[in-house]
Write a protein that holds these residues in place. Structure first.
Motif, PDB file in Angstrom:
ATOM      1  N   VAL A 586      -1.540 -12.828 -26.356  1.00 44.92           N
ATOM      2  CA  VAL A 586      -2.510 -13.915 -25.700  1.00 44.92           C
ATOM      3  C   VAL A 586      -3.520 -13.337 -24.839  1.00 44.92           C
ATOM      4  O   VAL A 586      -3.391 -12.197 -24.274  1.00 44.92           O
ATOM      5  CB  VAL A 586      -1.291 -14.742 -24.730  1.00 44.92           C
ATOM      6  CG1 VAL A 586      -2.166 -15.856 -24.191  1.00 44.92           C
ATOM      7  CG2 VAL A 586      -0.387 -15.037 -24.984  1.00 44.92           C
ATOM      8  N   LYS A 587      -4.684 -13.601 -25.314  1.00 44.84           N
ATOM      9  CA  LYS A 587      -5.719 -12.939 -24.965  1.00 44.84           C
ATOM     10  C   LYS A 587      -6.189 -13.591 -23.377  1.00 44.84           C
ATOM     11  O   LYS A 587      -5.714 -14.559 -22.750  1.00 44.84           O
ATOM     12  CB  LYS A 587      -7.099 -13.330 -25.639  1.00 44.84           C
ATOM     13  CG  LYS A 587      -6.952 -12.715 -27.219  1.00 44.84           C
ATOM     14  CD  LYS A 587      -8.070 -13.157 -28.127  1.00 44.84           C
ATOM     15  CE  LYS A 587      -8.060 -12.789 -29.437  1.00 44.84           C
ATOM     16  NZ  LYS A 587      -9.168 -13.111 -30.406  1.00 44.84           N
ATOM     17  N   PRO A 588      -6.716 -12.747 -22.780  1.00 43.64           N
ATOM     18  CA  PRO A 588      -7.108 -12.986 -21.172  1.00 43.64           C
ATOM     19  C   PRO A 588      -7.947 -14.155 -20.968  1.00 43.64           C
ATOM     20  O   PRO A 588      -8.796 -14.346 -21.950  1.00 43.64           O
ATOM     21  CB  PRO A 588      -7.869 -11.588 -20.611  1.00 43.64           C
ATOM     22  CG  PRO A 588      -8.254 -10.980 -22.025  1.00 43.64           C
ATOM     23  CD  PRO A 588      -7.338 -11.389 -23.128  1.00 43.64           C
ATOM     24  N   LEU A 589      -7.655 -14.825 -20.104  1.00 44.30           N
ATOM     25  CA  LEU A 589      -8.692 -15.839 -19.890  1.00 44.30           C
ATOM     26  C   LEU A 589      -9.785 -15.683 -18.949  1.00 44.30           C
ATOM     27  O   LEU A 589     -10.557 -16.569 -18.883  1.00 44.30           O
ATOM     28  CB  LEU A 589      -7.750 -17.249 -19.205  1.00 44.30           C
ATOM     29  CG  LEU A 589      -6.296 -17.743 -19.826  1.00 44.30           C
ATOM     30  CD1 LEU A 589      -5.756 -18.556 -19.065  1.00 44.30           C
ATOM     31  CD2 LEU A 589      -6.888 -18.206 -21.253  1.00 44.30           C
ATOM     32  N   GLY A 590      -9.855 -14.541 -18.515  1.00 47.78           N
ATOM     33  CA  GLY A 590     -11.009 -13.977 -17.667  1.00 47.78           C
ATOM     34  C   GLY A 590     -10.534 -14.158 -16.293  1.00 47.78           C
ATOM     35  O   GLY A 590      -9.808 -14.876 -15.710  1.00 47.78           O
ATOM     36  N   LYS A 591     -11.247 -13.085 -15.340  1.00 42.38           N
ATOM     37  CA  LYS A 591     -10.730 -13.080 -14.111  1.00 42.38           C
ATOM     38  C   LYS A 591     -11.474 -14.210 -13.123  1.00 42.38           C
ATOM     39  O   LYS A 591     -10.878 -14.455 -12.139  1.00 42.38           O
ATOM     40  CB  LYS A 591     -11.338 -11.650 -13.522  1.00 42.38           C
ATOM     41  CG  LYS A 591     -10.799 -10.620 -14.130  1.00 42.38           C
ATOM     42  CD  LYS A 591     -11.276  -9.179 -13.196  1.00 42.38           C
ATOM     43  CE  LYS A 591     -10.302  -8.175 -13.737  1.00 42.38           C
ATOM     44  NZ  LYS A 591     -10.640  -6.838 -13.208  1.00 42.38           N
ATOM     45  N   ASN A 592     -12.403 -14.861 -13.677  1.00 44.37           N
ATOM     46  CA  ASN A 592     -12.959 -16.245 -12.865  1.00 44.37           C
ATOM     47  C   ASN A 592     -13.153 -17.152 -13.874  1.00 44.37           C
ATOM     48  O   ASN A 592     -14.214 -17.585 -14.265  1.00 44.37           O
ATOM     49  CB  ASN A 592     -14.263 -15.645 -12.113  1.00 44.37           C
ATOM     50  CG  ASN A 592     -14.867 -16.803 -11.173  1.00 44.37           C
ATOM     51  OD1 ASN A 592     -14.111 -17.589 -11.066  1.00 44.37           O
ATOM     52  ND2 ASN A 592     -15.899 -16.661 -11.133  1.00 44.37           N
TER      53      ASN A 592
END
Length: 861
Positions: A586-592
């Motif tokens: 599952v790819k990251p959703l981003g830190k923000n």
């Protein structure tokens, strides 16, 4: 001649008793005894009196006798007299050893006999049976006899006889416990053996072994194979013609019973399947000799160690392969035929058996569902095999195997069914790659009850699987449909269950092995609305936290049981319960994520107001930075500042696509007392004031139990996470981006009338905003006071751009700021404004402060 006069070895001689009529009568009445006792049950107890009594009783009860007929009186020459005396003495010794102590000799023979088979080999298989060469060592060992008297008598008797011979003999073996059916017979040739103590005899002869009743063989063999044969009693019968040297000792009927315990009987040897190869083979039609269709061929090599001194050359044999039916009472199902190659079995050595099998087609009973079940016998077979469990297949000889197999051998083999344990296979490392792309999430219907299956979120996506094919599978296959029940794990903790009850269409591409590698199968399927049952909301929270704050993707582990519809040369096959393990990256959703979403609010419409709250509808533009899309029937998010809940935002039927998503209708309710804190109104007032003044304000959004009504536990668990984002920017009318962020767009100062008029831009499209009072100060260069404005009469700020009434200005004539105003007469200048403003929207009233910077102002007389 009487019936008792059958023993030939003194029949031609005269004796002193023959001249005496009384003696002759006595001979006819009492001299009737066998050469060797045939009793198999007599025992010797070591007492001389008992021996004499038992010997006398045996002598009195035997039917075979020696009768010496008298001849007419005549003179006997001296040499003949000597010969008669010697012969009589020899006969006396024979009678002492063979008539007076038969029980002791028999007991001695039973205990002293040592028979050591050294080799059993098949010379040939005949039309009636088997011709076998039997090699063994035979001797009598007196030390094995426990009773001293029996040992002494036996050694003496066997020393006197020296050796004994037999004529051609047929031995029949029966099963007394099975209606005395004939198990088989053996034709044993004549032989001579020494019976002197310790004298070894190397026995080597060829015998013809003929099987008996096939039904009897089948019964006892199957009971043995099924483990129900604890003991078996066999009875051997034979009429043996004995001789001592050239002297015939008559024919004796022997019946010997032997009971074998289960642990004494030979066992099926342990074996290894060293080769198993499935491949497509052409089926030749007799009419054309061309391959009209294809079948499944199987090549098998089985190796086992022969621990017995038996050698045999086995010809080609035909067999049927069967599998169990639905129940124990159902007949097994024939699924294949097989032929073994010619096999040479050597004693005490490893044996390799090669066989070729053919599965022509799948019989209907094999694929038909069992009563009260959704599984067929084939499903049950695959379930064990694919689950790494040992399955059992049945092997039975073919009734008409063809070739040079004798009919009797086919009858015997076809009546015996051998269960063969077939080891399963572990598929733990079968999946080489597992990916889920084009993922689309569909949140549950908000009206669904928490325990309703409709309350589960649903997942759609494209599954791509690269599976390694076992080396045994050398045939083409095509996966057409799949369905599965999968458990999803994160760091060994179960997250939920992915349930694909319905068949999902699939396709596959097969890649052959290259450069010593393995063959692979690429399977692709598009799953649609697969329900994801979140069983542990805390684990889901950990996953989302890792995706949002971890800065990298996560891997979810999948343990699944997959049903696969496969097309093969045998037609369509449904393989159920294939164990599959893999990982879903599952790819990251981003830190923000909220910041990356860049929400912008426009077209605000007030729906309702109360003295404490405002309910509104707005169109929001956001950016979806993730590689996933989603459909959200309903979602509720609360927003707060410094831990104080200020309101709630809701969206219905929200479709989030990749990238920009515009004009998303969002319903919000501003209600600072929603969280129950006393400082709520104060915190809310401060936030509105900062927001209107253009400060970089932030708000925190947080889930709650009602975020997804059908999944209250998930919303409550996710509330541990908080997402802080910049307050959504309002989209105001204007030509430049700077204009679109200012509520006060322009100002005009009139020096003679000491008034000021401002241009206002309202974010509301349909609702009227009222300014109830103003207390403001105009500044130059942020610090120099120009003048103040105090106005207590309410005025309206309609939707869009509007102008205020002329508001009275009290100039600060001594300030530097006023000088700058005079200098800008007829032109423009930049000024700042600080104000406390009372606003009203419907029934809602609030007093806010405002600080405007860089407001363009025109100066007029």
């Amino acid at each position: 001649m009487s019936d008792s006069e059958t023993t030939p070895f003194l029949a031609a001689l005269s004796s002193p008793k023959a001249a005496d009529p009384d003696a002759r009568v006595m001979d006819e009445q009492s001299e009737s005894t066998p050469l060797l006792s045939s009793s198999a049950t007599r025992r010797y107890d070591g007492e001389n009196d008992d021996v004499r009594d038992e010997t006398a009783s045996v002598a009195a009860g035997e039917t075979d006798a020696v009768s010496v007929k008298s001849t007419k009186d005549r003179s006997i020459p001296k040499p003949s007299l000597i010969a008669v005396i010697v012969l009589s003495l020899f006969a006396l010794g024979i009678m002492i050893g063979a008539f007076f102590v038969p029980a002791a000799v028999e007991e001695y023979a039973k205990q002293a006999i040592v028979l050591e088979p050294t080799n059993l080999s098949l010379v040939s298989i005949t039309t009636n049976g088997v011709r076998a060469r039997i090699q063994a060592n035979f001797r009598l060992d007196a030390q094995r006899v426990e009773n001293e008297h029996v040992r002494r008598v036996g050694k003496t008797a066997t020393w006197l006889v020296g050796s004994i011979g037999t004529e051609d003999t047929r031995i029949n073996v029966y099963l007394p416990d099975y209606d005395n059916i004939l198990l088989g017979s053996a034709a044993v040739p004549s032989m001579d053996v020494s019976i002197a103590n310790g004298q070894n005899n190397a026995v080597d002869f060829v015998a013809d072994l003929i099987p008996g009743d096939a039904e009897g063989i089948r019964t006892i063999a199957n009971e043995w194979l099924e483990g129900r044969l604890d003991t078996v009693r066999v009875l051997g019968k034979a009429d043996i013609q004995l001789r001592a040297g050239m002297i015939p000792l008559g024919t004796h009927s022997i019946a010997e019973s032997l009971t074998l315990e289960g642990h004494d009987m030979p066992q099926l040897p342990a074996y290894n399947i060293t080769k198993l190869n499935f491949k497509e083979i052409p089926v030749l039609e007799r009419s054309t000799s061309h391959a009209e269709r294809w079948a499944m061929g199987v090549e098998v090599t089985i190796k086992a160690f022969n621990e017995y001194p038996i050698s045999v050359d086995i010809p080609e044999l035909g067999f049927e392969i069967l599998v169990p039916g639905c129940g124990t009472n159902d007949a097994p199902i024939v699924i294949a035929s097989a032929i073994t190659h010619r096999t040479s079995v050597k004693s005490r050595s490893e044996v390799a058996v090669d066989a070729d099998g053919v599965v022509d087609k799948l019989p209907e009973p094999l694929t038909r569902a069992c009563p009260n079940s959704n599984s067929s016998p084939l499903d049950l077979l695959f379930a064990k095999f694919l689950g790494n469990e040992t399955t059992t297949v049945l092997v039975r000889g073919r009734q008409k195997p063809g070739g040079d197999t004798p009919a009797w051998l086919a009858d015997v083999l076809s009546s015996i069914t051998v269960p063969v344990p077939f080891p399963g296979r572990s598929f733990e490392n079968m999946i080489r790659d597992f990916s889920l792309t084009d993922v689309h999430f569909k949140m549950p219907d908000p009206a669904a009850e928490p325990d309703d299956p409709e309350s589960n979120p649903r997942v759609s996506g494209t599954i791509r699987v690269i599976a390694g094919l076992p080396a045994e599978m050398n045939f083409s296959l095509n996966v057409t449909n799949v369905r599965a029940n999968a458990d999803v794990f994160y760091k060994k903790d179960k997250l939920g269950e992915l349930n694909l009850k319905e068949w999902q269409q699939a396709n596959s591409t097969q890649f052959p092995a290259t450069d010593g590698g393995e063959a692979t199968l690429k399977i692709q399927s598009r799953i649609v609305d697969a329900p994801l049952n979140v069983t542990d909301a805390d684990v889901m929270t950990d996953v989302i936290a890792a995706l949002l704050f971890g800065g990298k993707g996560v891997e979810l582990d999948i343990n699944a049981l997959v049903d696969v519809q496969v097309q093969t040369v045998l037609g369509g096959i449904v393989v159920k319960g294939v164990p599959a393990e893999g990982k879903i990256p599952v790819k990251p959703l981003g830190k923000n994520l909220p910041g990356l979403a860049e929400p912008k609010v426009g077209n605000i419409e007030i729906l309702d107001t109360t003295p404490d709250s405002i309910s509104l509808r707005a169109l929001v533009n956001i950016t979806n930075p993730t590689p996933y899309t989603a459909h959200i029937p309903f979602i509720s998010i609360r927003f707060e500042k410094n831990g104080t809940t200020l309101g709630e935002a809701q969206a219905e039927n929200l479709d989030l696509g990749l990238g920009n998503n515009t004009n998303i209708p969002v319903f919000a309710r501003w209600n600072p007392i929603l969280g129950g804190k006393k400082d709520g109104p104060k915190v809310g007032r401060e936030l509105i004031s900062q927001y209107l003044s253009g400060y970089n304000t932030t708000i925190t959004i947080r889930t709650h139990a009602g975020t997804i009504p059908s999944l209250p536990s998930l919303g409550a668990s996710l509330s541990r996470l908080n997402f802080t984002l910049d307050a959504p920017k309002l989209s105001l009318p204007g030509k430049s981006e700077d204009d679109k962020t200012h509520f006060i767009r322009d100002a005009t100062f009139h020096l003679w009338s000491s008034t000021a008029q401002f241009t206002l831009v309202s974010p509301l499209k349909k609702n009227m905003l009222y300014i109830e009072h103003v207390n403001a100060t105009a500044l130059y260069n942020h610090t120099e006071v120009i003048g103040t404005i105090v106005y207590d009469l309410p005025f309206a700020a309609p939707p869009g751009e509007s102008k205020t009434p002329r508001l009275p200005v009290a100039w600060d004539l001594d300030s530097v700021g006023y000088d700058k105003v005079e200098e800008a007469l007829g032109g423009r200048m930049k000024l700042d404004a600080r104000a406390v403003v009372g606003v009203r929207l419907g029934r809602w009233r609030e007093k806010v402060w405002y600080w405007g910077r860089g407001i363009g102002a025109a100066v007029r007389l």
